[in-house]
Enzyme design. Structure first.
Site, PDB file in Angstrom:
ATOM      1  N   ASP A  32      32.745 -18.097  39.689  1.00 39.45           N
ATOM      2  CA  ASP A  32      32.354 -18.348  38.309  1.00 39.45           C
ATOM      3  C   ASP A  32      31.575 -19.660  38.196  1.00 39.45           C
ATOM      4  OD1 ASP A  32      33.503 -16.028  37.505  1.00 39.45           O
ATOM      5  OD2 ASP A  32      34.992 -16.910  36.181  1.00 39.45           O
TER       6      ASP A  32
ATOM      7  N   LYS B 259      42.824 -24.930  51.186  1.00 40.44           N
ATOM      8  CA  LYS B 259      43.487 -26.194  50.834  1.00 40.44           C
ATOM      9  C   LYS B 259      44.533 -26.465  51.903  1.00 40.44           C
ATOM     10  CE  LYS B 259      43.951 -29.698  47.961  1.00 40.44           C
ATOM     11  NZ  LYS B 259      42.913 -30.756  47.939  1.00 40.44           N
TER      12      LYS B 259
ATOM     13  N   ASP C 120      37.877 -16.561  42.911  1.00 41.00           N
ATOM     14  CA  ASP C 120      37.695 -16.274  41.495  1.00 41.00           C
ATOM     15  C   ASP C 120      37.062 -17.473  40.792  1.00 41.00           C
ATOM     16  OD1 ASP C 120      37.820 -15.184  38.981  1.00 41.00           O
ATOM     17  OD2 ASP C 120      39.996 -15.065  38.881  1.00 41.00           O
TER      18      ASP C 120
ATOM     19  N   ASP D 296      38.540 -28.225  46.748  1.00 38.56           N
ATOM     20  CA  ASP D 296      38.087 -29.217  45.770  1.00 38.56           C
ATOM     21  C   ASP D 296      36.739 -29.807  46.176  1.00 38.56           C
ATOM     22  OD1 ASP D 296      39.470 -30.254  47.922  1.00 38.56           O
ATOM     23  OD2 ASP D 296      40.589 -31.731  46.765  1.00 38.56           O
TER      24      ASP D 296
ATOM     25  N   TYR E  54      47.568 -13.650  43.021  1.00 41.26           N
ATOM     26  CA  TYR E  54      47.493 -12.613  41.996  1.00 41.26           C
ATOM     27  C   TYR E  54      48.419 -11.433  42.284  1.00 41.26           C
ATOM     28  CZ  TYR E  54      43.289 -14.958  40.223  1.00 41.26           C
ATOM     29  OH  TYR E  54      42.404 -15.879  39.705  1.00 41.26           O
TER      30      TYR E  54
END
Length: 382
Positions: free
Chosen positions: A256, A196, A252, A228, A149
């Protein structure tokens, strides 16, 4: 004791829910002998309309001069066609960076009153819980001021391709890891680093730093998981997790996902924390700058209609009292009042018909839910 709080109501339902949180804060101040002085500031779409930019310089400076910041929500379709640097969401990134709040704490707990709202079967919840209970209580610690970001971005000269760059320094990783370990130390003493590392070089750096920091916390179990797999495990066995520490992008997305498991995103608060300010000491403790907000969006389609759920913002106010001001009893009073309100059967539309024994009269709007919490606050003891 007097504290200053910057209020950033923002867009959509932001003003609706922030107002209810302020009512609760004032009631807590009256009960426990504190004074909260508020400074209301513009940021997001409303700031674009008023000034032409999502985060005016005077907003950031005023926020930095306060002890903590309580934010509602920013954004909406009205501003979706603006260029990236002028979108309302840039206000969030600017506030996070400008305030130096690098650790985003997002708790996700299945309240017993909303157990029926969880999409996971009860036997699945029970199988993954360390005590065999049909619930979960986890905390996602998301790095907030680095990564994708905040990395270099752009488009090719012909406009046919675009890029965003994930960049992390050892310092950025270490400080958010330590925030995670501090949180785990007062919870179940389990910390999972999510990355990852089988693909991304930045994730491999995360693992290197974690391997160096972990031995300093020998009483905390440290594990690693690919993002994942973590996304799958949150659905398959959420009770296995205590504290998850991860990057800006992964945090993020995962937070959620976790919010859906609790029944409604309208129930989840968040705290974004920086380092304690040793030059600002109150009640014998340095104040920690924090940015507090519900994790839900601005929901412009229901703004001003008295239907938004204010509980996530009210619970964010509780986190503000706990983490920035060190007022633990006051924070617990708010949290107990919210649970008592749910025990009494009050529900907003997003959590309606998701509990036992509800009657039509218990389905309430934003203002009535806030009043119900105020009534419960008078009844709880801490």
């Amino acid at each position: 004791m007097t504290y200053s709080i910057a209020l950033v109501p923002g867009d959509g339902i932001g003003p609706d829910v922030v107002h209810q949180a302020v009512e609760v804060l004032d009631a807590v101040g009256d009960r426990f002998g504190h004074t909260f002085n508020y400074v209301e500031l513009l940021a997001g779409g409303c700031a674009i309309d008023a000034t032409g930019e999502p985060l005016p310089a005077d907003t950031l400076e005023a926020a930095k001069s306060c002890d903590a910041v309580l934010l509602g929500a920013v954004g909406g379709p009205k501003w979706e066609t603006l260029p990236g640097h002028l979108r309302p969401e840039r206000a969030l990134l600017g506030l996070r960076a400008g305030l130096g709040v690098y650790a985003n704490l997002r708790p996700a707990r299945l309240l017993p009153q909303l157990k029926e709202a969880c999409p996971i079967k009860e036997d699945v919840l029970t199988a993954s819980h360390p005590e065999g209970k049909a619930t979960f209580d986890l905390l996602i610690v998301r790095e907030l001021t680095g990564g994708l970001y905040f990395g270099e971005r752009g488009r090719s000269s012909d406009g046919e391709s675009a890029f965003d760059t994930e960049t992390y320094s050892k310092t950025e990783i270490e400080r958010v890891l330590r925030a995670g370990y501090r949180a785990a130390a007062v919870r179940r003493k389990k910390l999972c680093v999510v990355d990852k590392a089988n693909v991304l070089e930045s994730s491999r750096l995360w693992r290197e730093v974690a391997a160096r920091v972990a031995p300093e916390y020998p009483d905390i179990e440290t594990t690693y998981m690919y993002v994942d797999n973590c996304a799958m495990q949150l659905v398959r066995a959420p009770g296995q997790f205590d504290v998850i520490v991860t990057s800006n992008l992964f945090g993020d997305i995962l937070s959620d996902e976790a919010s859906v498991l609790t029944g409604s995103i309208g129930m989840l608060p968040s705290a974004s924390l920086g380092d304690p300010d040793t030059s600002n000491v109150k009640n014998g403790k340095p104040v920690t700058m924090g940015l507090y907000e519900p994790i839900h969006g601005s929901a412009p389609d229901i703004a001003g209609q008295d239907v938004a759920n204010p509980l996530a913002t009210i619970l964010s106010a509780a986190l503000l009292l706990r983490y920035s001001f060190g007022l633990e009893k006051e924070a617990q009073a708010i949290e107990k009042a919210v649970e008592l309100t749910l025990d009494r059967g009050y529900r907003t539309k997003d959590i309606a018909s998701k509990g036992a024994g509800l009657t039509k009269e218990k389905i309430v709007g934003t203002v009535a839910m806030g009043k119900a919490v105020l009534e419960a606050l008078e009844a709880v003891s801490v």
